[in-house]
Motif scaffolding. Structure first.
Motif, PDB file in Angstrom:
ATOM      1  N   ARG A  34      -7.556  26.853  -4.605  1.00 15.08           N
ATOM      2  CA  ARG A  34      -7.566  26.116  -5.864  1.00 15.08           C
ATOM      3  C   ARG A  34      -7.270  24.769  -5.266  1.00 15.08           C
ATOM      4  O   ARG A  34      -6.117  24.055  -5.639  1.00 15.08           O
ATOM      5  N   PRO A  35      -8.318  24.193  -4.768  1.00 21.14           N
ATOM      6  CA  PRO A  35      -8.007  22.903  -4.223  1.00 21.14           C
ATOM      7  C   PRO A  35      -7.808  21.778  -5.165  1.00 21.14           C
ATOM      8  O   PRO A  35      -7.374  20.598  -5.173  1.00 21.14           O
ATOM      9  N   GLN A  36      -8.081  22.100  -6.571  1.00 16.67           N
ATOM     10  CA  GLN A  36      -8.095  20.989  -7.401  1.00 16.67           C
ATOM     11  C   GLN A  36      -6.737  20.736  -8.041  1.00 16.67           C
ATOM     12  O   GLN A  36      -6.237  19.834  -8.584  1.00 16.67           O
ATOM     13  N   GLU A  37      -5.700  21.720  -7.596  1.00 17.08           N
ATOM     14  CA  GLU A  37      -4.458  21.899  -7.905  1.00 17.08           C
ATOM     15  C   GLU A  37      -3.503  21.308  -6.940  1.00 17.08           C
ATOM     16  O   GLU A  37      -3.683  21.595  -5.848  1.00 17.08           O
ATOM     17  N   THR A  38      -2.500  20.600  -7.204  1.00 11.49           N
ATOM     18  CA  THR A  38      -1.919  19.605  -6.125  1.00 11.49           C
ATOM     19  C   THR A  38      -0.350  19.785  -6.163  1.00 11.49           C
ATOM     20  O   THR A  38       0.319  20.015  -7.291  1.00 11.49           O
ATOM     21  N   VAL A  39       0.123  19.870  -4.888  1.00  9.55           N
ATOM     22  CA  VAL A  39       1.696  19.739  -4.778  1.00  9.55           C
ATOM     23  C   VAL A  39       1.901  18.666  -3.803  1.00  9.55           C
ATOM     24  O   VAL A  39       1.119  18.414  -2.956  1.00  9.55           O
ATOM     25  N   ILE A  40       2.567  17.914  -4.438  1.00  9.41           N
ATOM     26  CA  ILE A  40       3.104  16.447  -3.524  1.00  9.41           C
ATOM     27  C   ILE A  40       4.332  16.426  -2.899  1.00  9.41           C
ATOM     28  O   ILE A  40       5.148  16.844  -3.498  1.00  9.41           O
ATOM     29  N   VAL A  41       4.117  16.150  -1.723  1.00  7.52           N
ATOM     30  CA  VAL A  41       5.013  15.881  -0.761  1.00  7.52           C
ATOM     31  C   VAL A  41       5.435  14.447  -0.633  1.00  7.52           C
ATOM     32  O   VAL A  41       4.433  13.851  -0.090  1.00  7.52           O
TER      33      VAL A  41
ATOM     34  N   ARG B 143       0.691  -1.360  -0.045  1.00  6.05           N
ATOM     35  CA  ARG B 143      -0.056   0.058   0.031  1.00  6.05           C
ATOM     36  C   ARG B 143       0.680   1.226  -0.128  1.00  6.05           C
ATOM     37  O   ARG B 143       1.987   1.188   0.797  1.00  6.05           O
ATOM     38  N   ASN B 144       0.454   2.186  -0.652  1.00  2.56           N
ATOM     39  CA  ASN B 144       0.885   3.496  -0.639  1.00  2.56           C
ATOM     40  C   ASN B 144      -0.001   4.213   0.554  1.00  2.56           C
ATOM     41  O   ASN B 144      -1.124   3.756   0.551  1.00  2.56           O
ATOM     42  N   VAL B 145       0.569   5.173   1.235  1.00  3.12           N
ATOM     43  CA  VAL B 145      -0.113   5.943   1.942  1.00  3.12           C
ATOM     44  C   VAL B 145      -0.349   7.411   1.791  1.00  3.12           C
ATOM     45  O   VAL B 145       0.870   8.053   1.313  1.00  3.12           O
ATOM     46  N   LEU B 146      -1.709   7.984   1.690  1.00  2.00           N
ATOM     47  CA  LEU B 146      -1.855   9.199   1.342  1.00  2.00           C
ATOM     48  C   LEU B 146      -2.538  10.059   2.183  1.00  2.00           C
ATOM     49  O   LEU B 146      -3.966   9.720   2.616  1.00  2.00           O
ATOM     50  N   GLY B 147      -2.419  11.341   2.427  1.00  2.00           N
ATOM     51  CA  GLY B 147      -3.154  12.212   3.237  1.00  2.00           C
ATOM     52  C   GLY B 147      -2.977  13.692   2.538  1.00  2.00           C
ATOM     53  O   GLY B 147      -2.282  13.871   1.931  1.00  2.00           O
ATOM     54  N   VAL B 148      -4.228  14.351   2.730  1.00  2.49           N
ATOM     55  CA  VAL B 148      -4.280  15.623   1.869  1.00  2.49           C
ATOM     56  C   VAL B 148      -4.720  16.787   2.815  1.00  2.49           C
ATOM     57  O   VAL B 148      -5.277  16.818   3.895  1.00  2.49           O
ATOM     58  N   LEU B 149      -4.127  17.954   2.641  1.00  3.24           N
ATOM     59  CA  LEU B 149      -4.409  19.030   3.133  1.00  3.24           C
ATOM     60  C   LEU B 149      -5.306  19.943   2.110  1.00  3.24           C
ATOM     61  O   LEU B 149      -4.445  20.284   1.197  1.00  3.24           O
ATOM     62  N   PRO B 150      -6.390  19.891   2.004  1.00  5.76           N
ATOM     63  CA  PRO B 150      -7.144  20.641   0.595  1.00  5.76           C
ATOM     64  C   PRO B 150      -6.870  22.101   0.688  1.00  5.76           C
ATOM     65  O   PRO B 150      -6.531  22.988   1.808  1.00  5.76           O
TER      66      PRO B 150
ATOM     67  N   ARG C 150      -4.044  27.866   5.378  1.00  2.00           N
ATOM     68  CA  ARG C 150      -4.064  27.163   4.235  1.00  2.00           C
ATOM     69  C   ARG C 150      -3.614  27.672   3.154  1.00  2.00           C
ATOM     70  O   ARG C 150      -3.863  28.676   2.682  1.00  2.00           O
ATOM     71  N   PRO C 151      -2.677  26.922   2.340  1.00  2.00           N
ATOM     72  CA  PRO C 151      -2.234  27.495   1.277  1.00  2.00           C
ATOM     73  C   PRO C 151      -3.367  27.377   0.081  1.00  2.00           C
ATOM     74  O   PRO C 151      -4.389  26.496   0.282  1.00  2.00           O
ATOM     75  N   ALA C 152      -3.133  28.050  -1.167  1.00  2.00           N
ATOM     76  CA  ALA C 152      -4.225  28.066  -2.261  1.00  2.00           C
ATOM     77  C   ALA C 152      -4.245  26.703  -2.875  1.00  2.00           C
ATOM     78  O   ALA C 152      -5.555  26.083  -3.052  1.00  2.00           O
ATOM     79  N   ARG C 153      -3.067  25.760  -3.172  1.00  2.00           N
ATOM     80  CA  ARG C 153      -3.378  24.751  -3.627  1.00  2.00           C
ATOM     81  C   ARG C 153      -3.326  23.467  -2.658  1.00  2.00           C
ATOM     82  O   ARG C 153      -2.743  23.610  -1.340  1.00  2.00           O
ATOM     83  N   SER C 154      -3.760  22.470  -2.998  1.00  2.00           N
ATOM     84  CA  SER C 154      -3.815  21.204  -1.898  1.00  2.00           C
ATOM     85  C   SER C 154      -2.549  20.486  -1.970  1.00  2.00           C
ATOM     86  O   SER C 154      -1.614  20.632  -2.909  1.00  2.00           O
ATOM     87  N   LEU C 155      -2.321  20.227  -0.616  1.00  2.00           N
ATOM     88  CA  LEU C 155      -0.945  19.364  -0.358  1.00  2.00           C
ATOM     89  C   LEU C 155      -1.398  17.991  -0.179  1.00  2.00           C
ATOM     90  O   LEU C 155      -1.942  17.611   0.564  1.00  2.00           O
ATOM     91  N   LEU C 156      -0.562  17.172  -1.068  1.00  4.00           N
ATOM     92  CA  LEU C 156      -0.763  15.545  -0.913  1.00  4.00           C
ATOM     93  C   LEU C 156       0.404  15.280  -0.333  1.00  4.00           C
ATOM     94  O   LEU C 156       1.595  15.160  -0.904  1.00  4.00           O
TER      95      LEU C 156
ATOM     96  N   VAL D  79       7.606  24.384  -0.451  1.00  3.70           N
ATOM     97  CA  VAL D  79       6.442  23.819  -0.864  1.00  3.70           C
ATOM     98  C   VAL D  79       5.547  25.033  -0.716  1.00  3.70           C
ATOM     99  O   VAL D  79       4.279  25.024  -1.149  1.00  3.70           O
ATOM    100  N   ARG D  80       5.620  25.575   0.416  1.00  2.00           N
ATOM    101  CA  ARG D  80       4.447  26.702   0.578  1.00  2.00           C
ATOM    102  C   ARG D  80       4.521  27.926  -0.608  1.00  2.00           C
ATOM    103  O   ARG D  80       3.509  28.415  -1.159  1.00  2.00           O
ATOM    104  N   ASP D  81       5.886  28.116  -1.137  1.00  2.00           N
ATOM    105  CA  ASP D  81       5.961  29.018  -2.363  1.00  2.00           C
ATOM    106  C   ASP D  81       5.062  28.307  -3.422  1.00  2.00           C
ATOM    107  O   ASP D  81       4.397  29.000  -4.044  1.00  2.00           O
ATOM    108  N   ILE D  82       5.419  27.104  -3.804  1.00  2.00           N
ATOM    109  CA  ILE D  82       4.520  26.579  -4.805  1.00  2.00           C
ATOM    110  C   ILE D  82       3.346  26.615  -4.666  1.00  2.00           C
ATOM    111  O   ILE D  82       2.437  26.778  -5.678  1.00  2.00           O
ATOM    112  N   ALA D  83       2.676  26.006  -3.519  1.00  2.00           N
ATOM    113  CA  ALA D  83       1.418  25.873  -3.186  1.00  2.00           C
ATOM    114  C   ALA D  83       0.599  27.300  -3.104  1.00  2.00           C
ATOM    115  O   ALA D  83      -0.716  27.377  -3.473  1.00  2.00           O
ATOM    116  N   GLU D  84       1.206  28.356  -3.018  1.00  2.00           N
ATOM    117  CA  GLU D  84       0.646  29.871  -2.822  1.00  2.00           C
ATOM    118  C   GLU D  84       0.662  30.404  -4.273  1.00  2.00           C
ATOM    119  O   GLU D  84      -0.110  31.151  -4.590  1.00  2.00           O
ATOM    120  N   SER D  85       1.672  29.944  -4.988  1.00  2.00           N
ATOM    121  CA  SER D  85       1.986  30.704  -6.221  1.00  2.00           C
ATOM    122  C   SER D  85       0.992  30.343  -7.269  1.00  2.00           C
ATOM    123  O   SER D  85       0.111  29.425  -7.253  1.00  2.00           O
TER     124      SER D  85
END
Length: 551
Positions: free
Chosen positions: A310-317, A299-306, A362-368, A521-527
């Protein structure tokens, strides 16, 4: 590790420092005590080395899911849960192994793990090879865009290829067609197996040399001692060699000598364009062993901060959770491969990053937050996600993968793996500058780390992606001390039972590194901008196919 050009990096950092605001990290910042607590758990006996499809996986997945929940994330897996199922084919040598090398009329019995390390992913229940002839194919590279073909039309059916590790340029005095010592994908062991399989070979033996491989024999041996994993393939009998493995350099030299060949002379010839395969006359390999096959679900494990707007856009950590479990004992009798630096440091980092992001605005983009399985088996969890994404790849802005923070003390710099040719490398330089640090290019390009981490699966799909790792310019001792510390780790602990957590670790380095990742990550998610591949990046064309989705 070569020194950095600090005046250029500082100039870049100073010029870019106004781009981001060096606000305090929410939640009290990255907390060393919390970081250490997670590390102790992931490397404890109860987690048993975190191998897929073991009790160690069960504990790891449960811990990550609960830690993500406590940090403030929402489940982002399948069916409203925290995980994504990853079906894998598992192959494991079962019982005694017979290996015989015949050359010059004499037969030598080989010992698995000593002169030779072998494995198989072929679906047959038994490998039974009798006197299969050997042929030297140089570096095993077919690069038509460079006019390079080490096979030169050779029919490999019924033969075992003996190949060199890394690229033809690794030891040449001047850079050639492969760009010098910075390894390309052609230098990776996985490519050499794949290309030989495409040509119908019975097997491959890679000659191990520590410098071009970038790790010692212990890493080779340990990585092939236990079960091997692959995605489930309908054509596994054609995709996989009957036998694949490595041999020690001394054995290769003796093999060539007894066949009337000069190993060093042929190696030098293989570094020049126009090389043609050389049969190792009178040399054959025989092998016999049983293989257990089954299919497992990891299994992969995944959690998101919406995202806020722009929650439909994603930055993956990301950072892989798996290691090698319980295997062959070391000289002290330790059998648990705890994987502290590799990669429990990333797991602790992701939990801390999730906590501080959830504590702030919360940043603009979702963080996965993505913890894939089976990285050690060939980035399989990440490859599965890319083939079956749970959030659209075309609107995934970036992947920031974390690997192997150093516990040896803080550094002035932070690094990324390989030459990414991507705007994220400039973004992380700006992020580091906010705390008076600098970004340094990977100081060990010949190790091929760009192709050895989970971000590579995303890069192949066009998503801008990097792997972030520790710098080498230590506050106490400079680059020389950093180089020595990393060399010691790779020689004595990497992929060995000695990679254990110690309460005496200096966590100031990881805390500073994770803080830089937070700012990146914050810069990418806010930009509102989208990270991009540079014009000469091989992944740019793939990304451009989905450009309309980002307009």
């Amino acid at each position: 590790m070569r020194p950095i050009l600090p005046f250029l990096l500082l100039a870049t950092a100073t010029a870019s420092a106004t781009v981001l605001a060096a606000d305090p990290v929410p939640g009290g910042g990255i907390d060393a005590e919390r970081f250490a607590r997670h590390m102790r758990a992931f490397t404890s006996d109860a987690f048993a080395g975190r191998a897929p499809a073991t009790e160690g996986e069960e504990r790891t997945v449960a811990y990550l899911a609960e830690a993500f929940r406590e940090a403030g994330l929402e489940p982002a897996g399948e069916d409203g849960g925290w995980t994504q199922r990853v079906q894998l084919a598992r192959s494991e040598i079962d019982g005694p192994v017979s290996l015989r090398l015949t050359v010059g009329g004499e037969t030598h019995v080989l010992t698995r793990g000593e002169e030779i390390a072998i494995e198989t992913l072929h679906p047959a229940p038994r490998v039974e090879l009798a006197d299969v002839p050997l042929v030297f194919v140089g570096y095993g590279v077919h690069a038509p865009e460079l006019g390079w073909d080490d096979y030169a039309g050779l029919d490999l059916a019924g033969r075992i290829a003996v190949v060199l590790i890394n690229d033809p340029d690794f030891e040449t005095p001047e850079p050639g067609l492969f760009g010098g010592r910075a390894i390309t994908y052609y230098g990776r062991w996985s490519y050499k197996y794949e290309e030989a399989a495409r040509r119908g070979a019975t097997g491959v033996l890679i000659v191990h040399e520590t410098a071009p491989a970038a790790y010692g024999w212990e890493t080779v041996r340990n990585g092939r001692a236990g079960p091997q994993y692959d995605i489930v393939r309908p054509d596994a009998d054609r995709a996989h060699l009957r036998i694949r493995g490595w041999i020690q350099r001394d054995l290769a030299v003796a093999l060539f000598r007894d066949a009337g060949l000069d190993f060093e002379a042929l190696k030098a010839r293989a570094q020049r364009q126009g090389f043609r395969p050389v049969p190792i006359e009178g040399a054959t390999l025989s092998a016999a062993f049983d293989v257990k096959h089954d299919r497992i679900v990891s299994r992969n494990v995944l959690g998101v901060l919406p995202g806020a707007s722009r929650p439909q856009e994603t930055v993956i950590v990301s950072g892989h959770w798996d290691h090698f479990g319980v295997g062959e004992p070391d000289a002290e009798g330790n059998r648990i491969y705890r994987g502290a630096v590799d990669n429990a440091t990333a797991l602790a980092s992701m939990i801390e990053l999730a906590r501080v992001f959830a504590a702030g605005e919360r940043p603009a983009r979702s963080l996965l937050f993505f913890a894939p399985t089976a990285e050690e088996s060939g980035l399989l969890g990440a490859r599965h996600y890319v083939a079956n994404p749970l959030r659209p790849l075309e609107t995934t802005a970036a992947v920031v993968n974390i690997e192997m923070w150093s516990p040896d003390g803080p550094t002035r710099d932070i690094s990324t793996w390989g030459i990414g040719r991507v705007s994220l490398e400039r973004d992380i330089a700006r992020a580091a500058a906010l705390d008076g640090r600098v970004w340094s290019q990977d100081p060990n390009l010949e190790a091929g780390f760009f192709y050895r981490a989970d971000h590579f699966a995303f890069a192949q799909a066009g998503v801008p992606a990097i792997t972030v790792g520790p710098g080498s310019d230590m506050l106490d001792g400079g680059v020389e001390a950093g180089r020595a510390a990393r060399a010691d780790y790779f020689a004595r602990r990497y992929h060995q039972p000695a990679d254990v957590f110690d309460d005496s670790w200096d966590l100031r380095g990881p805390v500073a590194d994770v803080t830089t990742v937070y700012r990146l990550v914050r810069d990418i998610a806010e930009s509102g901008r989208w990270p991009e591949w540079d014009p000469d990046a091989e992944f740019r064309a793939e990304r451009e196919k989905s450009a309309a989705a980002r307009r």
